[in-house]
Design a protein around this motif. Structure first.
Motif, PDB file in Angstrom:
ATOM      1  N   ALA A   1      63.547  43.570  38.213  1.00 14.37           N
ATOM      2  CA  ALA A   1      62.670  44.231  38.298  1.00 14.37           C
ATOM      3  C   ALA A   1      62.019  43.699  39.056  1.00 14.37           C
ATOM      4  O   ALA A   1      60.642  43.987  39.968  1.00 14.37           O
ATOM      5  N   ILE A   2      61.063  44.066  37.514  1.00 20.40           N
ATOM      6  CA  ILE A   2      59.179  43.472  37.162  1.00 20.40           C
ATOM      7  C   ILE A   2      58.753  42.378  37.886  1.00 20.40           C
ATOM      8  O   ILE A   2      57.821  42.035  38.543  1.00 20.40           O
ATOM      9  N   PRO A   3      59.630  41.129  37.506  1.00 24.82           N
ATOM     10  CA  PRO A   3      59.454  39.784  37.841  1.00 24.82           C
ATOM     11  C   PRO A   3      59.539  39.715  39.749  1.00 24.82           C
ATOM     12  O   PRO A   3      58.419  38.991  39.883  1.00 24.82           O
ATOM     13  N   PHE A   4      60.418  40.239  39.690  1.00 20.73           N
ATOM     14  CA  PHE A   4      60.533  40.632  41.170  1.00 20.73           C
ATOM     15  C   PHE A   4      58.662  40.608  42.205  1.00 20.73           C
ATOM     16  O   PHE A   4      58.128  40.098  43.348  1.00 20.73           O
TER      17      PHE A   4
ATOM     18  N   SER B   1      67.492  37.281  45.697  1.00 22.10           N
ATOM     19  CA  SER B   1      67.268  36.037  45.526  1.00 22.10           C
ATOM     20  C   SER B   1      67.908  34.500  45.831  1.00 22.10           C
ATOM     21  O   SER B   1      67.530  33.459  45.687  1.00 22.10           O
ATOM     22  N   ASN B   2      68.640  34.995  46.629  1.00 18.89           N
ATOM     23  CA  ASN B   2      69.438  33.998  47.492  1.00 18.89           C
ATOM     24  C   ASN B   2      68.451  33.449  48.670  1.00 18.89           C
ATOM     25  O   ASN B   2      68.100  34.138  49.299  1.00 18.89           O
ATOM     26  N   PRO B   3      68.502  31.635  47.934  1.00 21.58           N
ATOM     27  CA  PRO B   3      67.662  30.827  48.641  1.00 21.58           C
ATOM     28  C   PRO B   3      68.041  31.270  50.434  1.00 21.58           C
ATOM     29  O   PRO B   3      66.835  30.596  51.224  1.00 21.58           O
TER      30      PRO B   3
ATOM     31  N   MET C   1      71.271  44.237  43.538  1.00 21.02           N
ATOM     32  CA  MET C   1      70.525  43.733  44.976  1.00 21.02           C
ATOM     33  C   MET C   1      69.502  42.922  44.845  1.00 21.02           C
ATOM     34  O   MET C   1      68.580  42.189  45.715  1.00 21.02           O
ATOM     35  N   ILE C   2      68.524  42.816  43.576  1.00 25.90           N
ATOM     36  CA  ILE C   2      67.457  41.368  44.238  1.00 25.90           C
ATOM     37  C   ILE C   2      68.221  40.305  43.581  1.00 25.90           C
ATOM     38  O   ILE C   2      67.287  39.117  44.269  1.00 25.90           O
ATOM     39  N   SER C   3      69.196  40.371  43.059  1.00 24.19           N
ATOM     40  CA  SER C   3      69.688  38.493  42.688  1.00 24.19           C
ATOM     41  C   SER C   3      70.545  38.589  44.205  1.00 24.19           C
ATOM     42  O   SER C   3      70.126  37.328  44.650  1.00 24.19           O
TER      43      SER C   3
END
Length: 520
Positions: free
Chosen positions: A318-321, A281-283, A276-278
Protein backbone atom coordinates in the motif's frame (compact mmCIF):
# COMPACT_ATOMS: atom_id res chain seq x y z
CA UNK A 1 -57.13 4.15 9.95
CA UNK A 2 -54.29 5.70 7.95
CA UNK A 3 -50.78 4.53 8.76
CA UNK A 4 -48.81 7.24 10.62
CA UNK A 5 -46.07 8.98 8.66
CA UNK A 6 -42.54 7.88 9.70
CA UNK A 7 -40.56 10.63 11.46
CA UNK A 8 -37.07 9.23 10.77
CA UNK A 9 -35.19 8.69 7.52
CA UNK A 10 -34.92 5.21 6.04
CA UNK A 11 -31.21 5.19 6.89
CA UNK A 12 -31.84 6.01 10.57
CA UNK A 13 -34.56 3.37 10.82
CA UNK A 14 -32.26 0.80 9.20
CA UNK A 15 -29.53 1.62 11.71
CA UNK A 16 -32.00 1.07 14.57
CA UNK A 17 -33.05 -2.28 13.09
CA UNK A 18 -29.42 -3.39 12.83
CA UNK A 19 -28.80 -2.42 16.43
CA UNK A 20 -31.96 -4.21 17.58
CA UNK A 21 -31.06 -7.39 15.64
CA UNK A 22 -27.63 -7.45 17.24
CA UNK A 23 -29.03 -7.05 20.75
CA UNK A 24 -31.82 -9.58 20.26
CA UNK A 25 -29.29 -12.09 18.88
CA UNK A 26 -27.22 -11.71 22.05
CA UNK A 27 -30.35 -12.18 24.20
CA UNK A 28 -31.44 -15.26 22.21
CA UNK A 29 -27.98 -16.79 22.50
CA UNK A 30 -28.08 -16.48 26.29
CA UNK A 31 -24.99 -14.28 26.38
CA UNK A 32 -26.66 -10.99 27.26
CA UNK A 33 -26.32 -9.15 30.55
CA UNK A 34 -28.88 -6.86 32.17
CA UNK A 35 -27.57 -3.86 30.26
CA UNK A 36 -28.15 -5.63 26.91
CA UNK A 37 -31.80 -6.29 27.87
CA UNK A 38 -32.25 -2.62 28.73
CA UNK A 39 -30.59 -1.51 25.48
CA UNK A 40 -32.79 -3.87 23.47
CA UNK A 41 -35.93 -2.49 25.09
CA UNK A 42 -34.81 1.06 24.47
CA UNK A 43 -33.88 0.29 20.84
CA UNK A 44 -37.34 -1.19 20.27
CA UNK A 45 -39.01 1.94 21.66
CA UNK A 46 -36.83 4.18 19.50
CA UNK A 47 -37.61 2.12 16.40
CA UNK A 48 -41.34 2.35 17.13
CA UNK A 49 -41.01 6.12 17.49
CA UNK A 50 -38.98 6.33 14.27
CA UNK A 51 -41.55 4.34 12.32
CA UNK A 52 -44.80 5.59 13.83
CA UNK A 53 -43.93 8.82 15.60
CA UNK A 54 -43.39 9.36 19.34
CA UNK A 55 -46.21 8.64 21.75
CA UNK A 56 -47.55 11.82 23.25
CA UNK A 57 -47.19 10.54 26.81
CA UNK A 58 -43.45 10.04 26.25
CA UNK A 59 -42.52 13.10 24.23
CA UNK A 60 -38.92 14.08 24.91
CA UNK A 61 -38.48 17.55 26.39
CA UNK A 62 -36.57 20.14 24.47
CA UNK A 63 -34.03 22.39 26.10
CA UNK A 64 -35.92 25.21 27.68
CA UNK A 65 -39.23 23.37 27.10
CA UNK A 66 -41.35 21.16 29.35
CA UNK A 67 -40.30 17.79 30.76
CA UNK A 68 -42.46 14.73 31.26
CA UNK A 69 -43.62 16.04 34.63
CA UNK A 70 -45.08 19.13 32.98
CA UNK A 71 -42.58 21.49 34.58
CA UNK A 72 -40.42 23.93 32.67
CA UNK A 73 -36.90 22.72 31.85
CA UNK A 74 -34.01 25.14 32.15
CA UNK A 75 -31.97 25.90 29.03
CA UNK A 76 -28.98 23.63 28.59
CA UNK A 77 -25.80 25.31 29.95
CA UNK A 78 -23.54 26.43 27.12
CA UNK A 79 -20.58 24.37 28.37
CA UNK A 80 -22.67 21.18 27.96
CA UNK A 81 -23.17 21.79 24.22
CA UNK A 82 -20.75 20.47 21.61
CA UNK A 83 -19.19 23.45 19.75
CA UNK A 84 -19.56 21.57 16.46
CA UNK A 85 -23.11 20.23 16.67
CA UNK A 86 -24.59 22.67 19.25
CA UNK A 87 -26.23 19.59 20.81
CA UNK A 88 -25.85 18.39 24.38
CA UNK A 89 -22.78 16.14 24.56
CA UNK A 90 -23.35 12.43 25.10
CA UNK A 91 -19.67 11.45 25.22
CA UNK A 92 -17.56 14.56 25.97
CA UNK A 93 -13.87 14.25 25.13
CA UNK A 94 -10.92 16.60 25.44
CA UNK A 95 -8.76 17.66 22.49
CA UNK A 96 -5.57 19.66 23.11
CA UNK A 97 -5.92 22.93 21.21
CA UNK A 98 -2.19 23.30 20.70
CA UNK A 99 -1.48 26.10 23.19
CA UNK A 100 0.51 25.65 26.37
CA UNK A 101 0.95 28.23 29.10
CA UNK A 102 3.20 28.38 32.16
CA UNK A 103 1.87 29.74 35.46
CA UNK A 104 2.80 29.72 39.14
CA UNK A 105 1.72 26.68 41.09
CA UNK A 106 -1.96 26.26 41.93
CA UNK A 107 -3.07 24.54 45.14
CA UNK A 108 -4.73 21.63 43.32
CA UNK A 109 -5.53 20.14 39.93
CA UNK A 110 -8.63 21.73 38.50
CA UNK A 111 -10.29 23.32 35.49
CA UNK A 112 -9.93 27.08 35.22
CA UNK A 113 -11.39 29.63 32.81
CA UNK A 114 -9.10 32.04 31.00
CA UNK A 115 -9.97 34.41 28.14
CA UNK A 116 -13.30 32.64 27.71
CA UNK A 117 -11.75 29.17 27.39
CA UNK A 118 -11.48 26.23 29.76
CA UNK A 119 -7.90 25.27 30.58
CA UNK A 120 -6.66 22.16 32.35
CA UNK A 121 -4.01 22.78 35.00
CA UNK A 122 -1.28 20.17 34.98
CA UNK A 123 1.26 20.11 37.78
CA UNK A 124 2.58 16.67 36.84
CA UNK A 125 1.42 15.80 33.37
CA UNK A 126 1.47 12.02 33.90
CA UNK A 127 -0.99 12.33 36.78
CA UNK A 128 -3.71 13.56 34.43
CA UNK A 129 -2.87 11.79 31.21
CA UNK A 130 -1.27 8.59 32.50
CA UNK A 131 2.40 7.75 32.62
CA UNK A 132 3.90 6.81 29.30
CA UNK A 133 1.48 8.90 27.27
CA UNK A 134 3.22 12.25 27.66
CA UNK A 135 5.52 12.03 24.64
CA UNK A 136 2.72 11.01 22.31
CA UNK A 137 0.26 13.52 23.69
CA UNK A 138 2.20 16.74 24.11
CA UNK A 139 4.07 18.78 21.55
CA UNK A 140 7.73 19.76 21.70
CA UNK A 141 6.70 23.09 23.19
CA UNK A 142 5.13 21.34 26.18
CA UNK A 143 8.14 19.12 26.70
CA UNK A 144 10.43 22.16 26.74
CA UNK A 145 8.14 23.83 29.30
CA UNK A 146 8.48 20.77 31.52
CA UNK A 147 11.94 22.07 32.38
CA UNK A 148 10.40 25.13 34.07
CA UNK A 149 11.09 25.89 37.71
CA UNK A 150 9.47 23.48 40.22
CA UNK A 151 6.96 26.12 41.29
CA UNK A 152 5.71 26.48 37.70
CA UNK A 153 2.53 24.78 36.60
CA UNK A 154 1.89 23.76 33.01
CA UNK A 155 -1.50 24.78 31.70
CA UNK A 156 -2.62 22.98 28.55
CA UNK A 157 -5.39 24.70 26.59
CA UNK A 158 -8.06 22.14 25.74
CA UNK A 159 -11.46 22.07 24.10
CA UNK A 160 -14.30 19.67 24.88
CA UNK A 161 -16.38 18.13 22.09
CA UNK A 162 -18.85 15.30 21.64
CA UNK A 163 -16.73 12.33 20.53
CA UNK A 164 -18.68 11.43 17.40
CA UNK A 165 -18.53 14.96 15.97
CA UNK A 166 -14.86 15.70 16.68
CA UNK A 167 -13.92 12.22 15.45
CA UNK A 168 -15.72 12.94 12.18
CA UNK A 169 -13.84 16.28 11.93
CA UNK A 170 -10.47 14.56 12.44
CA UNK A 171 -11.28 11.63 10.18
CA UNK A 172 -11.98 14.09 7.37
CA UNK A 173 -8.29 15.03 7.39
CA UNK A 174 -8.47 18.23 9.46
CA UNK A 175 -5.45 18.91 11.66
CA UNK A 176 -6.64 22.13 13.30
CA UNK A 177 -8.78 22.74 16.36
CA UNK A 178 -12.33 23.66 15.18
CA UNK A 179 -12.56 26.34 17.87
CA UNK A 180 -9.13 28.01 17.87
CA UNK A 181 -8.00 27.06 14.32
CA UNK A 182 -4.60 26.23 15.81
CA UNK A 183 -2.57 23.35 14.41
CA UNK A 184 -2.99 20.31 16.65
CA UNK A 185 0.10 18.68 18.11
CA UNK A 186 -1.82 15.38 18.17
CA UNK A 187 -5.30 14.00 17.61
CA UNK A 188 -5.64 12.05 20.86
CA UNK A 189 -9.12 12.22 22.42
CA UNK A 190 -9.41 11.89 26.20
CA UNK A 191 -12.72 11.36 27.94
CA UNK A 192 -13.77 14.38 29.99
CA UNK A 193 -15.17 12.66 33.06
CA UNK A 194 -15.80 15.94 34.87
CA UNK A 195 -18.05 17.41 32.16
CA UNK A 196 -19.75 14.06 31.60
CA UNK A 197 -20.67 13.78 35.29
CA UNK A 198 -21.90 17.39 35.32
CA UNK A 199 -24.11 16.72 32.28
CA UNK A 200 -25.42 13.54 33.88
CA UNK A 201 -26.29 15.38 37.09
CA UNK A 202 -28.00 18.21 35.17
CA UNK A 203 -30.07 15.71 33.16
CA UNK A 204 -31.08 13.90 36.35
CA UNK A 205 -32.10 17.15 38.02
CA UNK A 206 -34.19 18.12 34.98
CA UNK A 207 -35.67 14.65 34.39
CA UNK A 208 -34.06 14.31 30.96
CA UNK A 209 -32.80 10.99 29.61
CA UNK A 210 -30.03 11.07 27.03
CA UNK A 211 -29.70 8.21 24.50
CA UNK A 212 -26.98 5.71 25.48
CA UNK A 213 -23.50 6.22 24.05
CA UNK A 214 -22.83 3.69 21.34
CA UNK A 215 -19.40 2.53 20.25
CA UNK A 216 -18.23 5.38 18.03
CA UNK A 217 -15.58 3.25 16.35
CA UNK A 218 -18.00 0.52 15.37
CA UNK A 219 -19.54 0.60 11.93
CA UNK A 220 -21.99 -2.27 11.53
CA UNK A 221 -21.26 -4.07 8.28
CA UNK A 222 -24.44 -5.60 6.91
CA UNK A 223 -24.66 -8.62 4.65
CA UNK A 224 -25.60 -6.33 1.77
CA UNK A 225 -22.43 -4.31 2.24
CA UNK A 226 -20.34 -7.47 2.48
CA UNK A 227 -21.87 -8.70 -0.77
CA UNK A 228 -21.30 -5.33 -2.44
CA UNK A 229 -17.65 -5.27 -1.42
CA UNK A 230 -17.16 -8.91 -2.39
CA UNK A 231 -18.63 -8.32 -5.85
CA UNK A 232 -16.44 -5.26 -6.48
CA UNK A 233 -13.37 -7.12 -5.24
CA UNK A 234 -14.08 -10.06 -7.53
CA UNK A 235 -14.52 -7.74 -10.50
CA UNK A 236 -11.18 -6.08 -9.74
CA UNK A 237 -9.08 -9.12 -8.85
CA UNK A 238 -10.57 -11.90 -10.96
CA UNK A 239 -12.03 -10.39 -14.10
CA UNK A 240 -10.10 -10.93 -17.34
CA UNK A 241 -11.87 -7.97 -18.91
CA UNK A 242 -9.76 -4.81 -18.54
CA UNK A 243 -12.76 -2.56 -19.11
CA UNK A 244 -14.66 -4.38 -16.36
CA UNK A 245 -11.70 -3.97 -13.99
CA UNK A 246 -11.46 -0.25 -14.71
CA UNK A 247 -15.17 0.23 -14.02
CA UNK A 248 -14.95 -1.80 -10.78
CA UNK A 249 -12.07 0.33 -9.48
CA UNK A 250 -14.07 3.47 -10.24
CA UNK A 251 -17.10 1.98 -8.44
CA UNK A 252 -14.91 1.24 -5.41
CA UNK A 253 -13.73 4.86 -5.38
CA UNK A 254 -17.27 6.24 -5.53
CA UNK A 255 -18.81 3.85 -2.99
CA UNK A 256 -16.06 4.23 -0.37
CA UNK A 257 -16.41 8.01 -0.58
CA UNK A 258 -19.87 8.08 1.00
CA UNK A 259 -20.42 4.69 2.69
CA UNK A 260 -18.64 4.36 6.05
CA UNK A 261 -19.89 0.80 6.57
CA UNK A 262 -18.43 -0.24 3.24
CA UNK A 263 -15.12 1.29 4.31
CA UNK A 264 -15.33 -0.84 7.45
CA UNK A 265 -15.87 -3.99 5.38
CA UNK A 266 -12.23 -3.99 4.32
CA UNK A 267 -11.34 -4.89 7.92
CA UNK A 268 -12.97 -8.29 7.45
CA UNK A 269 -10.75 -9.01 4.45
CA UNK A 270 -7.49 -7.06 4.89
CA UNK A 271 -5.60 -9.14 2.32
CA UNK A 272 -7.79 -7.64 -0.39
CA UNK A 273 -5.71 -4.42 -0.30
CA UNK A 274 -2.62 -6.19 -1.66
CA UNK A 275 -4.64 -8.18 -4.16
CA UNK A 276 -6.28 -5.08 -5.60
CA UNK A 277 -2.99 -3.17 -5.77
CA UNK A 278 -1.34 -6.14 -7.49
CA UNK A 279 -4.11 -6.05 -10.10
CA UNK A 280 -3.61 -2.34 -10.71
CA UNK A 281 0.14 -2.95 -11.05
CA UNK A 282 -0.58 -5.09 -14.11
CA UNK A 283 1.29 -3.43 -17.03
CA UNK A 284 -1.95 -3.08 -18.98
CA UNK A 285 -3.54 -1.08 -16.16
CA UNK A 286 -0.48 0.51 -14.56
CA UNK A 287 -0.01 3.03 -17.36
CA UNK A 288 -3.65 4.11 -17.26
CA UNK A 289 -3.62 7.45 -15.41
CA UNK A 290 -7.33 7.28 -14.63
CA UNK A 291 -7.05 3.80 -13.06
CA UNK A 292 -4.12 4.93 -10.91
CA UNK A 293 -6.05 8.00 -9.77
CA UNK A 294 -9.16 5.96 -8.91
CA UNK A 295 -7.19 3.38 -6.90
CA UNK A 296 -5.25 6.02 -4.98
CA UNK A 297 -8.49 7.83 -4.13
CA UNK A 298 -10.12 4.57 -3.02
CA UNK A 299 -7.22 3.97 -0.63
CA UNK A 300 -7.62 7.53 0.66
CA UNK A 301 -11.32 6.90 1.28
CA UNK A 302 -10.61 3.59 3.03
CA UNK A 303 -7.96 5.22 5.25
CA UNK A 304 -10.54 7.58 6.75
CA UNK A 305 -11.90 4.68 8.81
CA UNK A 306 -9.77 4.57 11.97
CA UNK A 307 -9.19 0.81 12.11
CA UNK A 308 -8.17 0.79 8.44
CA UNK A 309 -5.16 3.02 9.08
CA UNK A 310 -3.23 0.12 10.62
CA UNK A 311 -4.52 -2.39 8.06
CA UNK A 312 -3.36 -0.25 5.14
CA UNK A 313 -0.11 0.71 6.88
CA UNK A 314 0.73 -2.94 7.55
CA UNK A 315 0.03 -3.96 3.97
CA UNK A 316 3.39 -4.46 2.19
CA UNK A 317 2.18 -2.92 -1.09
CA UNK A 318 0.00 0.00 0.00
CA UNK A 319 2.55 2.66 1.05
CA UNK A 320 4.97 1.91 -1.84
CA UNK A 321 1.99 2.19 -4.21
CA UNK A 322 1.09 5.62 -2.79
CA UNK A 323 4.71 6.77 -3.13
CA UNK A 324 4.78 5.69 -6.78
CA UNK A 325 1.58 7.66 -7.33
CA UNK A 326 3.24 10.69 -5.70
CA UNK A 327 6.07 10.42 -8.17
CA UNK A 328 4.31 9.67 -11.44
CA UNK A 329 0.53 10.15 -11.17
CA UNK A 330 -1.70 12.94 -12.41
CA UNK A 331 -1.85 16.04 -10.25
CA UNK A 332 -5.07 14.81 -8.65
CA UNK A 333 -3.56 11.37 -8.04
CA UNK A 334 -0.48 12.96 -6.44
CA UNK A 335 -2.65 15.23 -4.32
CA UNK A 336 -4.83 12.34 -3.13
CA UNK A 337 -1.76 10.19 -2.47
CA UNK A 338 -0.40 12.96 -0.22
CA UNK A 339 -3.79 13.19 1.52
CA UNK A 340 -3.79 9.41 2.04
CA UNK A 341 -0.29 9.56 3.53
CA UNK A 342 -1.45 12.36 5.84
CA UNK A 343 -4.41 10.20 6.94
CA UNK A 344 -2.25 7.11 7.51
CA UNK A 345 0.38 9.11 9.42
CA UNK A 346 -2.03 9.56 12.31
CA UNK A 347 -0.37 6.36 13.61
CA UNK A 348 3.25 6.66 14.75
CA UNK A 349 4.02 3.21 13.36
CA UNK A 350 2.88 4.42 9.95
CA UNK A 351 4.94 7.63 10.26
CA UNK A 352 8.07 5.51 10.60
CA UNK A 353 7.23 3.23 7.67
CA UNK A 354 6.30 6.09 5.37
CA UNK A 355 9.54 7.91 6.16
CA UNK A 356 11.71 4.80 5.77
CA UNK A 357 10.12 3.93 2.41
CA UNK A 358 11.11 7.29 0.91
CA UNK A 359 7.94 9.38 0.79
CA UNK A 360 9.57 12.62 1.92
CA UNK A 361 11.33 13.55 -1.31
CA UNK A 362 8.24 13.26 -3.57
CA UNK A 363 6.17 15.09 -0.94
CA UNK A 364 8.64 18.00 -0.94
CA UNK A 365 8.62 17.99 -4.75
CA UNK A 366 4.82 18.21 -4.67
CA UNK A 367 5.00 21.03 -2.13
CA UNK A 368 7.20 22.93 -4.57
CA UNK A 369 5.58 22.09 -7.92
CA UNK A 370 1.99 21.03 -7.27
CA UNK A 371 -1.33 22.80 -7.65
CA UNK A 372 -2.47 24.82 -4.64
CA UNK A 373 -4.64 21.96 -3.35
CA UNK A 374 -1.81 19.47 -3.88
CA UNK A 375 0.65 21.75 -2.08
CA UNK A 376 -1.67 21.97 0.92
CA UNK A 377 -2.03 18.18 1.01
CA UNK A 378 1.75 17.78 0.77
CA UNK A 379 2.33 20.34 3.55
CA UNK A 380 -0.13 18.56 5.84
CA UNK A 381 1.55 15.20 5.21
CA UNK A 382 5.06 16.60 5.75
CA UNK A 383 4.02 18.31 8.98
CA UNK A 384 2.44 15.15 10.36
CA UNK A 385 5.39 12.94 9.37
CA UNK A 386 7.88 15.34 10.96
CA UNK A 387 6.24 14.93 14.34
CA UNK A 388 8.34 11.75 14.41
CA UNK A 389 11.93 12.80 15.15
CA UNK A 390 13.54 10.47 12.62
CA UNK A 391 11.61 12.10 9.78
CA UNK A 392 12.87 15.61 10.53
CA UNK A 393 16.32 14.97 9.09
CA UNK A 394 14.73 13.20 6.12
CA UNK A 395 12.68 16.30 5.39
CA UNK A 396 15.72 18.58 5.66
CA UNK A 397 17.79 16.35 3.36
CA UNK A 398 14.89 16.33 0.90
CA UNK A 399 15.10 20.11 0.53
CA UNK A 400 12.08 21.19 2.56
CA UNK A 401 13.88 24.22 4.05
CA UNK A 402 14.61 25.83 0.69
CA UNK A 403 11.09 25.05 -0.59
CA UNK A 404 9.29 26.48 2.47
CA UNK A 405 11.44 29.63 2.58
CA UNK A 406 10.75 30.18 -1.13
CA UNK A 407 7.02 29.71 -0.51
CA UNK A 408 7.15 32.31 2.27
CA UNK A 409 9.03 34.74 0.02
CA UNK A 410 6.38 34.22 -2.67
CA UNK A 411 3.62 34.79 -0.10
CA UNK A 412 2.28 31.29 -0.86
CA UNK A 413 1.37 28.75 1.83
CA UNK A 414 2.91 31.02 4.46
CA UNK A 415 0.97 29.48 7.37
CA UNK A 416 1.84 25.89 6.45
CA UNK A 417 5.48 26.66 5.66
CA UNK A 418 6.06 28.48 8.96
CA UNK A 419 4.41 25.63 10.88
CA UNK A 420 6.79 23.13 9.23
CA UNK A 421 9.88 25.30 9.92
CA UNK A 422 8.86 25.81 13.56
CA UNK A 423 8.44 22.06 13.97
CA UNK A 424 11.85 21.35 12.41
CA UNK A 425 13.89 24.05 14.14
CA UNK A 426 14.81 21.84 17.07
CA UNK A 427 17.33 20.08 14.81
CA UNK A 428 20.80 21.70 14.52
CA UNK A 429 21.24 20.66 10.89
CA UNK A 430 17.93 22.32 10.03
CA UNK A 431 18.72 25.50 11.99
CA UNK A 432 22.07 25.83 10.25
CA UNK A 433 20.45 25.56 6.82
CA UNK A 434 17.77 28.11 7.74
CA UNK A 435 20.48 30.58 8.72
CA UNK A 436 22.50 29.96 5.56
CA UNK A 437 19.57 30.34 3.15
CA UNK A 438 18.25 33.73 4.20
CA UNK A 439 15.87 32.49 6.86
CA UNK A 440 16.67 35.26 9.34
CA UNK A 441 15.54 38.07 7.04
CA UNK A 442 12.44 36.07 6.12
CA UNK A 443 11.45 35.51 9.77
CA UNK A 444 12.07 39.16 10.66
CA UNK A 445 9.82 40.21 7.77
CA UNK A 446 7.02 37.93 9.06
CA UNK A 447 7.32 39.36 12.58
CA UNK A 448 7.13 42.93 11.24
CA UNK A 449 4.57 42.60 8.47
CA UNK A 450 2.36 39.52 8.88
CA UNK A 451 -1.02 40.13 10.52
CA UNK A 452 -1.44 36.55 11.81
CA UNK A 453 -0.37 36.09 15.43
CA UNK A 454 0.26 32.38 14.89
CA UNK A 455 2.63 33.14 12.01
CA UNK A 456 4.50 35.70 14.13
CA UNK A 457 4.78 33.08 16.87
CA UNK A 458 6.22 30.43 14.54
CA UNK A 459 8.63 32.96 12.99
CA UNK A 460 9.82 33.94 16.49
CA UNK A 461 10.36 30.28 17.36
CA UNK A 462 12.50 29.76 14.25
CA UNK A 463 14.43 32.98 14.87
CA UNK A 464 15.05 31.99 18.50
CA UNK A 465 16.52 28.64 17.41
CA UNK A 466 18.80 30.30 14.85
CA UNK A 467 20.03 32.92 17.34
CA UNK A 468 20.79 30.29 19.96
CA UNK A 469 22.85 28.35 17.43
CA UNK A 470 24.67 31.04 15.43
CA UNK A 471 26.08 34.16 17.10
CA UNK A 472 26.66 35.92 13.77
CA UNK A 473 22.91 35.70 13.07
CA UNK A 474 22.28 37.18 16.51
CA UNK A 475 24.19 40.28 15.42
CA UNK A 476 22.03 40.50 12.27
CA UNK A 477 18.89 40.32 14.39
CA UNK A 478 20.29 42.93 16.83
CA UNK A 479 20.91 45.37 14.00
CA UNK A 480 17.34 44.96 12.75
CA UNK A 481 15.98 45.32 16.28
CA UNK A 482 17.81 48.63 16.80
CA UNK A 483 16.06 49.96 13.70
CA UNK A 484 12.57 48.48 14.00
CA UNK A 485 12.05 47.20 17.57
CA UNK A 486 9.99 44.28 16.27
CA UNK A 487 10.98 41.87 19.04
CA UNK A 488 10.29 44.41 21.79
CA UNK A 489 6.84 44.92 20.30
CA UNK A 490 6.32 41.15 20.20
CA UNK A 491 7.18 40.80 23.91
CA UNK A 492 4.18 43.00 24.65
CA UNK A 493 1.68 42.02 21.96
CA UNK A 494 2.44 38.47 20.82
CA UNK A 495 1.02 35.14 21.89
CA UNK A 496 2.36 33.57 25.09
CA UNK A 497 4.89 31.49 23.18
CA UNK A 498 5.88 34.39 20.91
CA UNK A 499 6.52 36.58 23.95
CA UNK A 500 8.76 33.92 25.48
CA UNK A 501 10.77 33.47 22.30
CA UNK A 502 11.16 37.22 21.70
CA UNK A 503 12.22 37.77 25.31
CA UNK A 504 14.74 34.93 25.00
CA UNK A 505 16.32 36.52 21.92
CA UNK A 506 16.52 39.95 23.58
CA UNK A 507 18.09 38.42 26.70
CA UNK A 508 20.65 36.67 24.51
CA UNK A 509 21.47 40.02 22.87
CA UNK A 510 22.01 41.70 26.26
CA UNK A 511 24.32 38.90 27.42
CA UNK A 512 26.28 39.11 24.17
CA UNK A 513 26.75 42.89 24.58
CA UNK A 514 27.76 42.48 28.22
CA UNK A 515 30.24 39.74 27.29
CA UNK A 516 31.77 41.97 24.57
CA UNK A 517 32.22 44.89 26.98
CA UNK A 518 33.64 42.63 29.66
CA UNK A 519 36.14 41.13 27.22
CA UNK A 520 37.35 44.60 26.21
Amino acid sequence: MAKPTPVASAEEAAALRRRLRRLVAAVAAGSADAEAFDEAAEALVKLRDAELGPRKDRAAPAAGGVNKGGTEVAAVPEQFLCPISSEIMRDPVVLASGQVFAYLAFPRFDWIRLDGRYLLKVKTVSVVFGSGSVAGLLSAQVMSLSRCAPETTLVLAVQTYDRRFIQEWLSSGNRTCPQTQQVLSNTILIQNHLVRSMISQWCTDNEITLPPVENQEEDLVTNNERKTFSKIFQRIASSSNLSEQREAIKDLRLLTKCNSSLRAAIGEKPESISQMISTVSNPELENNAEVLEDMVTAILNLSIHESNKKIIGDDPLAIPFLIRALQSGTMEARSNAAAAIFSLSALNSNKAKIGELGAMRPLVDLLEQGSMIAKKDAASAIFNLCMLHENKSRATKSGVIDVTLKAIADDSLVDESLAILALLCGDHETVEEIGETGGVASMLHIIKEDQCKRNKENAAAVLFAVCMYDRTKLREVAEDESLNGSLAWLTQNGTSRARRKATGILDKMKRAVHHTHYSC
